[in-house]
Design an enzyme around this catalytic site. Sequence first.
Site, short mmCIF file in Angstrom:
data_model
loop_
_atom_site.label_atom_id
_atom_site.label_comp_id
_atom_site.label_asym_id
_atom_site.label_seq_id
_atom_site.Cartn_x
_atom_site.Cartn_y
_atom_site.Cartn_z
N ASP A 43 13.04 69.97 77.84
CA ASP A 43 12.63 70.05 76.44
C ASP A 43 11.20 69.53 76.25
OD1 ASP A 43 12.92 70.63 73.80
OD2 ASP A 43 14.29 68.99 73.35
N TRP A 45 4.28 69.88 74.08
CA TRP A 45 3.24 69.64 75.09
C TRP A 45 2.06 70.57 74.82
CZ3 TRP A 45 0.49 72.55 78.46
CH2 TRP A 45 -0.22 71.87 79.47
N HIS A 48 5.42 76.83 78.26
CA HIS A 48 6.52 77.31 79.11
C HIS A 48 6.04 77.60 80.54
CE1 HIS A 48 9.03 77.25 75.67
NE2 HIS A 48 8.48 78.29 75.06
N SER A 63 19.06 79.11 75.82
CA SER A 63 20.41 78.91 75.26
C SER A 63 20.85 80.13 74.45
CB SER A 63 20.41 77.67 74.37
OG SER A 63 19.82 77.97 73.13
N GLU A 121 21.48 80.12 71.59
CA GLU A 121 20.85 79.99 70.26
C GLU A 121 19.36 80.33 70.29
OE1 GLU A 121 22.90 77.35 71.51
OE2 GLU A 121 24.55 78.32 70.43
N LEU A 159 19.60 73.15 98.42
CA LEU A 159 19.90 72.78 97.04
C LEU A 159 20.37 74.00 96.23
CD1 LEU A 159 19.44 70.48 94.80
CD2 LEU A 159 17.24 71.60 94.39
N LEU A 190 23.02 66.79 73.36
CA LEU A 190 23.37 67.64 74.51
C LEU A 190 23.22 69.13 74.22
CD1 LEU A 190 26.38 65.58 75.90
CD2 LEU A 190 24.07 65.76 76.82
N GLU A 194 26.43 60.48 83.35
CA GLU A 194 25.54 59.49 82.78
C GLU A 194 24.42 60.26 82.08
OE1 GLU A 194 26.12 56.27 82.89
OE2 GLU A 194 27.91 56.59 84.11
C1 FPP Z 1 12.31 73.81 75.64
O1 FPP Z 1 11.05 73.48 75.10
C2 FPP Z 1 12.13 74.73 76.76
C3 FPP Z 1 12.59 76.02 76.81
C4 FPP Z 1 13.34 76.65 75.72
C5 FPP Z 1 12.33 76.86 78.00
C6 FPP Z 1 12.50 76.19 79.33
C7 FPP Z 1 11.99 77.07 80.40
C8 FPP Z 1 11.21 76.70 81.43
C9 FPP Z 1 10.78 75.29 81.66
C10 FPP Z 1 10.74 77.68 82.42
C11 FPP Z 1 11.84 78.17 83.32
C12 FPP Z 1 11.33 78.93 84.45
C13 FPP Z 1 11.91 79.99 85.12
C14 FPP Z 1 11.25 80.49 86.36
C15 FPP Z 1 13.14 80.71 84.71
P1 FPP Z 1 10.78 73.84 73.57
O2 FPP Z 1 10.11 75.16 73.49
O3 FPP Z 1 12.06 73.76 72.80
O4 FPP Z 1 9.79 72.69 73.20
P2 FPP Z 1 9.62 72.03 71.75
O5 FPP Z 1 10.96 71.40 71.40
O6 FPP Z 1 8.56 71.01 72.00
O7 FPP Z 1 9.21 73.11 70.82
#
Ligand code: FPP
Length: 236
Positions: free
Chosen positions: A14, A19, A31, A59, A61, A126, A189, A201
């Site tokens: 998150d 960021w 992202h 998700s 959502e 892994l 969660l 945890e």
């Molecule tokens: C939450 O941050 C992050 C996501 C919804 C996307 C997570 C995806 C990645 C880290 C990349 C995955 C990579 C591959 C190769 C499949 P947010 O956008 O909700 O951030 P915010 O809450 O600050 O707006």
Amino acid sequence: MQTKTPTHVAMILDGNGRWAKAHNKPRTQGHVEGAKALKKVIQTLEKTACQVVSIFVFSTENWRRPKAEVDFLMSLPKRFQKDIDELSKDSTGIKVVFSGRKDRLSPANQALIEKYEAQSKTNTGLIVNVCLDYGFKDEMVHATQAIAKAVQNGLAVEAIDESLLESHLYTHPLPPVDLVIRTSGERRLSNFLLWQSAYAELYFTETYWPDFDAAELQKAFDFYASRDRRFGTVES
Ligand code: FPP
């Protein structure tokens, strides 16, 4: 690295958007940086005793986000093909599995997912469980429908127990989650692996996901090592 290492870590990645905002960049860049951070964390986890990492990438959502962002997030499996191929090319490399609904993904992403799973199927490293179009409530509906069909076909209702239900989860046969990590200061969660995390945890950090690195992971593992896990009993 301490001796008590979680076997299964689940990570809620998150803070990519925040960021990006903090760095005066478009959300999509957040992202991209998030995916780069993820690769490094996977490489760090490969050197530990951890066997499974589940990552919440999209998700059930998240479809409600602006279309341009959804399209961008859905382009990540293709965009990071080179990295995924690199991490899984050796037989000791990562084994990629996906959890979630597959029917709402584009045919191209469905094919890509099948390719990643197939090419790493026999890998012994892994296990990286990519939760894509995943939501626990949806997982429950899916499992309940499958069990109801089995009952229609003659399964005795009394035969429904925890292990049968578990066998219908998207994550089957992965072990239970030991440690949930959520970045960016949120403490919830969000419909992520709720059955699987029943005794996990919970570790929360203020760090935005793109800044989460090996040192941050070590802090989470140290927190985990300090916990006394009782699983409903009185002493560990
Ligand atoms: C939450 O941050 C992050 C996501 C919804 C996307 C997570 C995806 C990645 C880290 C990349 C995955 C990579 C591959 C190769 C499949 P947010 O956008 O909700 O951030 P915010 O809450 O600050 O707006």
